[in-house]
Design an enzyme around this catalytic site. Structure first.
Site, PDB file in Angstrom:
ATOM      1  N   GLU A  21      16.708  16.001  63.916  1.00  0.00           N
ATOM      2  CA  GLU A  21      17.851  16.916  63.998  1.00  0.00           C
ATOM      3  C   GLU A  21      17.409  18.255  64.579  1.00  0.00           C
ATOM      4  O   GLU A  21      16.225  18.543  64.708  1.00  0.00           O
ATOM      5  CB  GLU A  21      18.459  17.165  62.604  1.00  0.00           C
ATOM      6  CG  GLU A  21      19.673  16.307  62.280  1.00  0.00           C
ATOM      7  CD  GLU A  21      20.936  16.766  62.978  1.00  0.00           C
ATOM      8  OE1 GLU A  21      20.850  17.640  63.886  1.00  0.00           O
ATOM      9  OE2 GLU A  21      22.013  16.245  62.660  1.00  0.00           O
ATOM     10  N   ARG A 104      23.296  21.320  50.113  1.00  0.00           N
ATOM     11  CA  ARG A 104      22.153  21.657  50.960  1.00  0.00           C
ATOM     12  C   ARG A 104      22.655  22.278  52.253  1.00  0.00           C
ATOM     13  O   ARG A 104      23.815  22.097  52.648  1.00  0.00           O
ATOM     14  CB  ARG A 104      21.298  20.430  51.261  1.00  0.00           C
ATOM     15  CG  ARG A 104      21.868  19.407  52.231  1.00  0.00           C
ATOM     16  CD  ARG A 104      20.783  18.416  52.628  1.00  0.00           C
ATOM     17  NE  ARG A 104      21.223  17.339  53.490  1.00  0.00           N
ATOM     18  CZ  ARG A 104      21.282  17.417  54.827  1.00  0.00           C
ATOM     19  NH1 ARG A 104      20.984  18.564  55.428  1.00  0.00           N
ATOM     20  NH2 ARG A 104      21.665  16.378  55.538  1.00  0.00           N
ATOM     21  N   ASN A 106      22.871  22.640  56.295  1.00  0.00           N
ATOM     22  CA  ASN A 106      22.895  21.624  57.342  1.00  0.00           C
ATOM     23  C   ASN A 106      22.826  22.289  58.711  1.00  0.00           C
ATOM     24  O   ASN A 106      21.872  22.989  59.009  1.00  0.00           O
ATOM     25  CB  ASN A 106      24.141  20.737  57.203  1.00  0.00           C
ATOM     26  CG  ASN A 106      24.008  19.419  57.945  1.00  0.00           C
ATOM     27  OD1 ASN A 106      22.956  18.784  57.872  1.00  0.00           O
ATOM     28  ND2 ASN A 106      25.040  19.009  58.651  1.00  0.00           N
ATOM     29  N   ASN A 151      28.935  20.571  61.070  1.00  0.00           N
ATOM     30  CA  ASN A 151      28.136  20.188  62.231  1.00  0.00           C
ATOM     31  C   ASN A 151      28.733  20.822  63.480  1.00  0.00           C
ATOM     32  O   ASN A 151      29.703  21.577  63.409  1.00  0.00           O
ATOM     33  CB  ASN A 151      28.092  18.657  62.379  1.00  0.00           C
ATOM     34  CG  ASN A 151      26.925  18.034  61.648  1.00  0.00           C
ATOM     35  OD1 ASN A 151      25.789  18.476  61.786  1.00  0.00           O
ATOM     36  ND2 ASN A 151      27.186  17.000  60.853  1.00  0.00           N
ATOM     37  N   ASP A 205      28.599  15.138  65.800  1.00  0.00           N
ATOM     38  CA  ASP A 205      27.439  15.735  65.118  1.00  0.00           C
ATOM     39  C   ASP A 205      27.049  17.053  65.789  1.00  0.00           C
ATOM     40  O   ASP A 205      27.889  17.917  65.965  1.00  0.00           O
ATOM     41  CB  ASP A 205      26.289  14.734  65.087  1.00  0.00           C
ATOM     42  CG  ASP A 205      25.328  14.958  63.915  1.00  0.00           C
ATOM     43  OD1 ASP A 205      25.235  16.099  63.434  1.00  0.00           O
ATOM     44  OD2 ASP A 205      24.685  14.004  63.486  1.00  0.00           O
TER      45      ASP A 205
END
Length: 292
Positions: A21, A104, A106, A151, A205
């Site tokens: 990522e 969390r 991202n 995202n 994404d």
């Protein structure tokens, strides 16, 4: 939808990520930075020879950006740390007081003022994600809430528009907001792209912008990069040799290629989790520097 076109691609070295990522082009070192979330490590891959330096980082690292002194700011499950590329040591930079155990950090991006814009996601699937603007030494500013999985963060080259995708199955779309960097504030939300309505396979994404204001996004599970024009029309559909592309970053000395990270899956022609470079039909907008 436009017919998918095969595009020239190459492997960037042989380092393999479990969950690749957050690629980030570092022009000073001619390297692509990226994270391996599940592998809990940072990769610095040389653009010219593919050699990769690997730094272990605990806490599901999800976003990375270099500071002006070469230190790497890394967003993890526990907050943001600084990673020295000289010693490999990690130092605590920010542990948000609002953080909960089931959340969390991202995806992220950097605004024209050098702020970190970063989202949270709930690991239990709840629609509790938020987007924050963070300046070091200042309280985080909450910009957007009620997101499933933050995202697709990107800011238009003129700094006026903020793009954010929600790759949660219940949403699967891209939103666009008017962005005021002075605040920072957001307003005037519009639906930019609905993957289901457009018939695009996969989930929206990670994303990047080109110099003309085109918005490019990785279709996770769709084996493609999708390029949109400013009005949300599909301008490009680039087939990839990986089934789970996660994010792209324009890279290289002339910014006419992208580095694409991916998740490990067996149903792809490139080795699972390999970082690849793909030639592009447009030139990438330069990434902002994190002013921390």
């Amino acid at each position: 939808m436009l017919k998918a076109k095969k595009q020239t691609w190459r492997e960037l070295g042989d380092a393999v990520a479990l969950t690749g990522e957050s690629p980030f082009w570092d022009p000073v070192r001619r390297a692509v930075l990226s994270v391996d979330i599940r592998g809990e490590r940072i990769l610095e891959t040389n653009w010219d020879d593919g050699n990769a330096r690997i730094f272990p980082v605990e806490g599901l690292p999800a976003f990375i950006a270099p500071l002006t002194d070469g230190t790497l700011a890394v967003a993890t499950r526990h907050g943001i740390i600084g990673l020295s590329r000289t010693t490999g040591r990690c130092i605590e930079m920010l542990v948000p007081a609002w953080f909960a155990d089931h959340l969390r950090l991202n995806d992220g991006t950097i605004d024209p003022a050098g702020r970190l814009l970063i989202g949270t996601m709930a690991m239990n699937g709840a629609l509790e994600g938020q987007l924050f603007a963070i300046e070091r030494g200042q309280p985080p500013v909450a910009l957007i809430d009620g997101i499933g999985i933050v995202n697709g963060l990107a800011i238009s080259p003129d700094g006026l528009w903020l793009y954010i995708s929600d790759s949660h199955p219940d949403h699967n779309c891209v939103w666009r907001y008017r962005y005021d960097c002075a605040g920072p504030t957001v307003c005037d939300r519009t639906l930019f792209a609905d993957f289901k309505r457009l018939g695009i396979a996969g989930a929206p994404d990670g994303a990047a912008m080109d110099v003309d204001g085109g918005y490019w996004i990785a279709a996770l599970g769709g084996s493609a990069l999708i390029g949109f024009d400013r009005d949300g029309r599909i301008a490009h559909h680039i087939a990839l040799p990986v089934s789970q592309p996660s994010k792209l970053a324009f890279a290289g000395p002339d910014m006419t290629e992208v580095a694409v990270t991916s998740f490990s899956r067996g149903d792809q022609s490139a080795p699972a989790g390999t970082l690849i470079a793909v030639s592009m039909p447009s030139v990438g907008a330069p990434l902002q520097t994190l002013a921390w």
